[in-house]
Design a protein around this motif. Structure first.
Motif, PDB file in Angstrom:
ATOM      1  N   ILE A 116      33.778  46.063  46.720  1.00 29.98           N
ATOM      2  CA  ILE A 116      33.556  45.443  45.252  1.00 29.98           C
ATOM      3  C   ILE A 116      34.765  46.416  44.293  1.00 29.98           C
ATOM      4  CG2 ILE A 116      32.111  46.869  43.551  1.00 29.98           C
ATOM      5  CD1 ILE A 116      30.590  46.763  45.216  1.00 29.98           C
ATOM      6  N   GLU A 117      35.724  45.664  43.838  1.00 28.10           N
ATOM      7  CA  GLU A 117      36.739  45.806  43.645  1.00 28.10           C
ATOM      8  C   GLU A 117      35.812  46.268  42.085  1.00 28.10           C
ATOM      9  OE1 GLU A 117      41.093  44.820  42.388  1.00 28.10           O
ATOM     10  OE2 GLU A 117      39.717  43.450  42.730  1.00 28.10           O
ATOM     11  N   ASP A 118      36.255  47.899  41.488  1.00 26.19           N
ATOM     12  CA  ASP A 118      36.202  48.265  40.127  1.00 26.19           C
ATOM     13  C   ASP A 118      37.509  48.708  39.436  1.00 26.19           C
ATOM     14  OD1 ASP A 118      35.649  49.367  37.857  1.00 26.19           O
ATOM     15  OD2 ASP A 118      34.130  50.643  38.274  1.00 26.19           O
ATOM     16  N   ASP A 119      38.069  47.140  38.428  1.00 25.51           N
ATOM     17  CA  ASP A 119      38.942  47.450  38.425  1.00 25.51           C
ATOM     18  C   ASP A 119      39.399  48.010  36.269  1.00 25.51           C
ATOM     19  OD1 ASP A 119      41.980  46.822  38.550  1.00 25.51           O
ATOM     20  OD2 ASP A 119      41.923  44.707  37.483  1.00 25.51           O
ATOM     21  N   TYR A 120      38.677  49.428  36.353  1.00 29.53           N
ATOM     22  CA  TYR A 120      37.892  49.871  35.270  1.00 29.53           C
ATOM     23  C   TYR A 120      39.040  50.280  33.992  1.00 29.53           C
ATOM     24  CZ  TYR A 120      39.489  54.311  36.955  1.00 29.53           C
ATOM     25  OH  TYR A 120      40.644  55.746  36.877  1.00 29.53           O
ATOM     26  N   ASP A 121      39.999  50.605  34.262  1.00 28.60           N
ATOM     27  CA  ASP A 121      41.206  50.709  32.920  1.00 28.60           C
ATOM     28  C   ASP A 121      42.954  50.282  33.455  1.00 28.60           C
ATOM     29  OD1 ASP A 121      42.686  52.467  35.149  1.00 28.60           O
ATOM     30  OD2 ASP A 121      42.277  54.106  34.022  1.00 28.60           O
ATOM     31  N   SER A 122      43.084  48.841  34.062  1.00 29.79           N
ATOM     32  CA  SER A 122      43.822  48.302  35.062  1.00 29.79           C
ATOM     33  C   SER A 122      44.533  47.265  33.837  1.00 29.79           C
ATOM     34  CB  SER A 122      43.896  47.194  35.642  1.00 29.79           C
ATOM     35  OG  SER A 122      42.501  45.771  34.962  1.00 29.79           O
ATOM     36  N   GLU A 123      44.557  47.902  32.586  1.00 33.01           N
ATOM     37  CA  GLU A 123      45.063  46.809  31.769  1.00 33.01           C
ATOM     38  C   GLU A 123      46.683  48.287  31.363  1.00 33.01           C
ATOM     39  OE1 GLU A 123      41.250  45.841  30.685  1.00 33.01           O
ATOM     40  OE2 GLU A 123      41.697  47.644  31.487  1.00 33.01           O
ATOM     41  N   PHE A 124      46.164  48.851  31.554  1.00 33.28           N
ATOM     42  CA  PHE A 124      46.791  50.013  30.764  1.00 33.28           C
ATOM     43  C   PHE A 124      48.261  50.681  31.927  1.00 33.28           C
ATOM     44  CE2 PHE A 124      43.797  50.474  28.142  1.00 33.28           C
ATOM     45  CZ  PHE A 124      44.453  49.789  26.782  1.00 33.28           C
ATOM     46  N   ARG A 125      48.832  49.806  32.737  1.00 41.00           N
ATOM     47  CA  ARG A 125      50.349  50.671  33.357  1.00 41.00           C
ATOM     48  C   ARG A 125      51.310  50.781  32.656  1.00 41.00           C
ATOM     49  NH1 ARG A 125      51.413  50.568  38.925  1.00 41.00           N
ATOM     50  NH2 ARG A 125      53.465  50.802  39.403  1.00 41.00           N
ATOM     51  N   PHE A 126      51.790  51.783  32.678  1.00 41.80           N
ATOM     52  CA  PHE A 126      53.049  52.615  32.240  1.00 41.80           C
ATOM     53  C   PHE A 126      55.223  52.557  32.974  1.00 41.80           C
ATOM     54  CE2 PHE A 126      49.482  55.211  30.680  1.00 41.80           C
ATOM     55  CZ  PHE A 126      48.700  53.762  29.618  1.00 41.80           C
ATOM     56  N   SER A 127      54.663  51.976  34.103  1.00 42.52           N
ATOM     57  CA  SER A 127      55.477  51.510  34.566  1.00 42.52           C
ATOM     58  C   SER A 127      55.701  50.371  35.668  1.00 42.52           C
ATOM     59  CB  SER A 127      55.723  52.751  36.099  1.00 42.52           C
ATOM     60  OG  SER A 127      56.763  52.416  36.874  1.00 42.52           O
ATOM     61  N   GLY A 128      56.469  49.779  35.482  1.00 43.18           N
ATOM     62  CA  GLY A 128      56.561  48.284  35.872  1.00 43.18           C
ATOM     63  C   GLY A 128      55.152  47.460  35.416  1.00 43.18           C
ATOM     64  N   LYS A 129      55.895  46.347  36.123  1.00 45.74           N
ATOM     65  CA  LYS A 129      54.313  45.070  35.950  1.00 45.74           C
ATOM     66  C   LYS A 129      53.323  45.567  36.543  1.00 45.74           C
ATOM     67  CE  LYS A 129      53.899  40.055  37.169  1.00 45.74           C
ATOM     68  NZ  LYS A 129      52.543  39.692  37.717  1.00 45.74           N
ATOM     69  N   PRO A 130      52.276  45.161  35.098  1.00 43.63           N
ATOM     70  CA  PRO A 130      51.047  45.719  36.494  1.00 43.63           C
ATOM     71  C   PRO A 130      50.820  44.875  37.843  1.00 43.63           C
ATOM     72  CG  PRO A 130      50.160  44.907  33.830  1.00 43.63           C
ATOM     73  CD  PRO A 130      52.235  44.427  34.561  1.00 43.63           C
ATOM     74  N   ILE A 131      50.462  45.797  38.865  1.00 37.24           N
ATOM     75  CA  ILE A 131      49.529  45.333  40.156  1.00 37.24           C
ATOM     76  C   ILE A 131      48.653  44.435  40.316  1.00 37.24           C
ATOM     77  CG2 ILE A 131      49.194  46.188  42.467  1.00 37.24           C
ATOM     78  CD1 ILE A 131      50.610  48.757  41.714  1.00 37.24           C
ATOM     79  N   PRO A 132      49.498  43.794  40.955  1.00 36.54           N
ATOM     80  CA  PRO A 132      47.698  41.935  40.473  1.00 36.54           C
ATOM     81  C   PRO A 132      46.800  43.028  41.573  1.00 36.54           C
ATOM     82  CG  PRO A 132      48.922  41.293  41.310  1.00 36.54           C
ATOM     83  CD  PRO A 132      49.609  42.091  40.840  1.00 36.54           C
ATOM     84  N   ALA A 133      45.035  42.476  40.937  1.00 42.03           N
ATOM     85  CA  ALA A 133      43.725  43.218  41.486  1.00 42.03           C
ATOM     86  C   ALA A 133      43.814  42.771  42.800  1.00 42.03           C
ATOM     87  CB  ALA A 133      42.613  42.130  40.731  1.00 42.03           C
ATOM     88  N   LEU A 134      43.467  43.170  43.340  1.00 40.84           N
ATOM     89  CA  LEU A 134      42.505  43.286  45.295  1.00 40.84           C
ATOM     90  C   LEU A 134      42.550  42.392  45.098  1.00 40.84           C
ATOM     91  CD1 LEU A 134      42.943  44.592  47.805  1.00 40.84           C
ATOM     92  CD2 LEU A 134      40.603  45.230  47.348  1.00 40.84           C
ATOM     93  N   GLN A 135      41.361  41.492  43.894  1.00 39.08           N
ATOM     94  CA  GLN A 135      40.854  40.121  44.176  1.00 39.08           C
ATOM     95  C   GLN A 135      41.375  39.095  44.086  1.00 39.08           C
ATOM     96  OE1 GLN A 135      40.496  36.987  42.869  1.00 39.08           O
ATOM     97  NE2 GLN A 135      38.206  36.553  41.822  1.00 39.08           N
ATOM     98  N   SER A 136      43.241  38.670  43.881  1.00 31.72           N
ATOM     99  CA  SER A 136      44.174  37.924  43.509  1.00 31.72           C
ATOM    100  C   SER A 136      44.591  37.965  45.288  1.00 31.72           C
ATOM    101  CB  SER A 136      44.996  38.606  42.582  1.00 31.72           C
ATOM    102  OG  SER A 136      45.786  39.044  43.502  1.00 31.72           O
ATOM    103  N   LEU A 137      44.682  39.004  46.339  1.00 32.82           N
ATOM    104  CA  LEU A 137      44.721  38.633  47.805  1.00 32.82           C
ATOM    105  C   LEU A 137      43.575  38.080  48.376  1.00 32.82           C
ATOM    106  CD1 LEU A 137      46.354  41.917  48.078  1.00 32.82           C
ATOM    107  CD2 LEU A 137      47.889  39.870  47.557  1.00 32.82           C
ATOM    108  N   ASP A 138      42.822  38.333  47.665  1.00 30.59           N
ATOM    109  CA  ASP A 138      41.433  37.649  49.067  1.00 30.59           C
ATOM    110  C   ASP A 138      41.390  35.995  48.820  1.00 30.59           C
ATOM    111  OD1 ASP A 138      39.037  37.145  50.188  1.00 30.59           O
ATOM    112  OD2 ASP A 138      37.631  37.037  47.974  1.00 30.59           O
ATOM    113  N   THR A 139      41.323  35.632  49.962  1.00 36.31           N
ATOM    114  CA  THR A 139      41.385  34.245  50.296  1.00 36.31           C
ATOM    115  C   THR A 139      40.225  33.698  50.387  1.00 36.31           C
ATOM    116  OG1 THR A 139      42.245  34.664  52.552  1.00 36.31           O
ATOM    117  CG2 THR A 139      43.563  33.850  50.704  1.00 36.31           C
ATOM    118  N   LYS A 140      39.304  34.679  50.872  1.00 36.70           N
ATOM    119  CA  LYS A 140      37.976  33.736  51.802  1.00 36.70           C
ATOM    120  C   LYS A 140      36.205  34.839  51.609  1.00 36.70           C
ATOM    121  CE  LYS A 140      40.001  33.174  56.454  1.00 36.70           C
ATOM    122  NZ  LYS A 140      39.986  34.060  57.669  1.00 36.70           N
ATOM    123  N   ASP A 141      36.781  35.189  49.915  1.00 33.96           N
ATOM    124  CA  ASP A 141      35.568  34.710  49.137  1.00 33.96           C
ATOM    125  C   ASP A 141      34.719  36.198  48.921  1.00 33.96           C
ATOM    126  OD1 ASP A 141      36.026  33.398  47.084  1.00 33.96           O
ATOM    127  OD2 ASP A 141      33.765  31.762  48.565  1.00 33.96           O
TER     128      ASP A 141
END
Length: 457
Positions: free
Chosen positions: A269-294
């Motif tokens: 369970i990935e809780d991505d509660y305030d990921s909209e606000f990253r202040f250094s570099g490009k926002p790091i993709p969510a863990l779910q974006s690396l998942d290939t097997k649901d």
């Protein structure tokens, strides 16, 4: 759809090659000049692509030597289409202020001064002026379809999360959705972070579900502890761990996904509660974006991106769990008013939500920079961590003062701060969680000065 910039295409290609294992740990990456000449593109394009790979941890730099591939575990790759495919079938509540807290560093507040009230009011008026009688009726228990469509679109573009609206369930809070997930996962045991987001522990305690608490390090949860555990569900906050502010590195992310993939009953369970606000570099993709097997369940909320009292959270279920959800004998009716769901859907569809986020990133970034700059001269007494992203960071007092002394000094200077031991009783250092989102810009200096006066000798 606008054409994607060349540097993003290059970044995606190089990232995919690393994930597939075409590059190995510590392999030297081509120099920017050599790759630019080979591809007939500018050095600027190469620099932008390499910077994103560097920000996300796929590569690392050696001074006067170049770029090298990070030590990550290769993931099996399933190429995802640009269009999400259909399935096969807040954080902390605000504490009441008291007269003694003239300077409050609360975590659950936003800067309401910049909220686009005029646009929001216009969308609200349109909902009630148009023929929207259908909103008065009971609707899908998963939430308004229009809002789920907007969330799916937003997550794909901003967090790399691929989902279909049918996989999304709307709820009134993260806690409510966690409660739902425990029903879907049915009798599974949990692994949670220590310290952790309080509602997860509260839900598990209330339902008498067994769980293991695993310490969090500056690079994320201690994955080695998973090897000896027979628990099946891991609840993590990888993009900005709550409450430490640590960011899970790429190696641990891939290790965590591999752990989940080794057993059909394991999920993250990935809780991505305030990921909209990253202040250094490009926002790091969510863990779910690396998942290939649901194996990753993605959960988030609008409490920071819009406002805390909005009370809209959402979860993206992997396809196998969506089937389980649909087969539940009892499903709670949707608890978020339909008119509010339609209002937020319209706000997102109009582009107002994206514009609001862009503005608030600048607002919060400016606030953070101001505070950090004011604290910099006292680096020998104040240790700052977790300030790359989110709306809070941690402050450890290193001048020999005890926790009790620091709390007394804070009280004497009318400063409200939350000690880390409130979330982790094992924490004995004078370490505090500093929320800055709700402090007006005009009051930043007085708040920061009060913080310095309270803690600096």
């Amino acid at each position: 759809m606008p054409k994607q910039p060349l540097y993003l295409n290059l970044y995606e290609t190089l990232k995919q090659q690393i994930i597939e294992g075409q590059y190995h740990a510590d392999d030297k990456f081509p120099s920017k000049r050599a790759l630019g000449a080979h591809l007939s593109v500018s050095n600027t394009t190469i620099e932008h692509a390499y910077q994103i790979l560097l920000d996300e941890g796929f590569i690392y730099a050696k001074p006067r030597s170049g770029y090298y591939v990070s030590d990550i575990e290769s993931l099996p790759v399933i190429y995802k289409n640009d269009t999400p495919q259909p399935p096969h079938v807040d954080n902390q509540e605000k504490n009441e202020e008291t007269i003694h807290h003239k300077y409050a560093f609360n975590m659950a507040e936003i800067d309401a001064e910049y909220f686009p009230m005029q646009q929001f009011r216009r969308h609200a008026r349109d909902i009630f002026e148009d023929d929207q009688r259908a909103l008065l009726q009971h609707r899908d228990s998963q939430g308004l379809k229009e809002l789920r469509q907007e969330i799916a679109h937003y997550l794909f573009n901003s967090r790399g999360v691929t989902s279909h609206p049918n996989q999304i369930i709307i709820g009134s809070s993260t806690e409510q959705l966690i409660n739902l997930l425990t029903d879907i996962l049915d009798d599974q045991s949990f692994i949670i972070e220590q310290p952790s987001y309080p509602p997860i522990k509260q839900v598990l305690d209330k339902k008498q579900i067994p769980y293991l608490q695993v310490p969090v390090t500056p690079t994320g949860i201690d994955i080695d502890a998973f090897k000896q555990s027979k628990h099946h569900v891991a609840y993590v906050t990888p993009s900005h761990q709550f409450p430490t502010g640590y960011v899970m590195n790429l190696k641990k992310r891939t290790q965590l996904i591999h752990w989940a993939q080794k057993d059909d009953n394991r999920y993250i369970i990935e809780d991505d509660y305030d990921s909209e606000f990253r202040f250094s570099g490009k926002p790091i993709p969510a863990l779910q974006s690396l998942d290939t097997k649901d194996k990753v369940i993605y959960i988030s909320t609008f409490s920071k991106s819009l406002y805390p009292s909005c009370r809209i959270a959402y979860v993206v279920l992997p396809n196998p769990l969506l089937t389980r959800y649909q087969q539940l004998p009892y499903k709670e009716g949707n608890t978020v008013p339909m008119h509010l769901q339609q209002l937020v859907a319209n706000f997102m569809h109009s582009g107002s939500f994206e514009r609001h986020l862009n503005k608030m990133r600048t607002v919060y970034s400016d606030k953070l920079k101001f505070i950090l700059e004011r604290l910099k001269p006292y680096a020998n007494q104040l240790q700052i961590e977790g300030a790359l992203t989110g709306m809070h960071f941690t402050l450890t007092i290193t001048n020999g003062s005890t926790l009790e002394e620091c709390l007394k000094q804070a009280s004497d200077h009318q400063v409200k701060v939350v000690p880390m031991n409130q979330y982790n009783p094992k924490e004995t250092q004078p370490k505090f969680i500093i929320g800055f989102g709700g402090i007006p810009k005009a009051a930043l200096q007085s708040h920061t000065d009060a913080l310095i006066n309270a803690f600096v000798k």
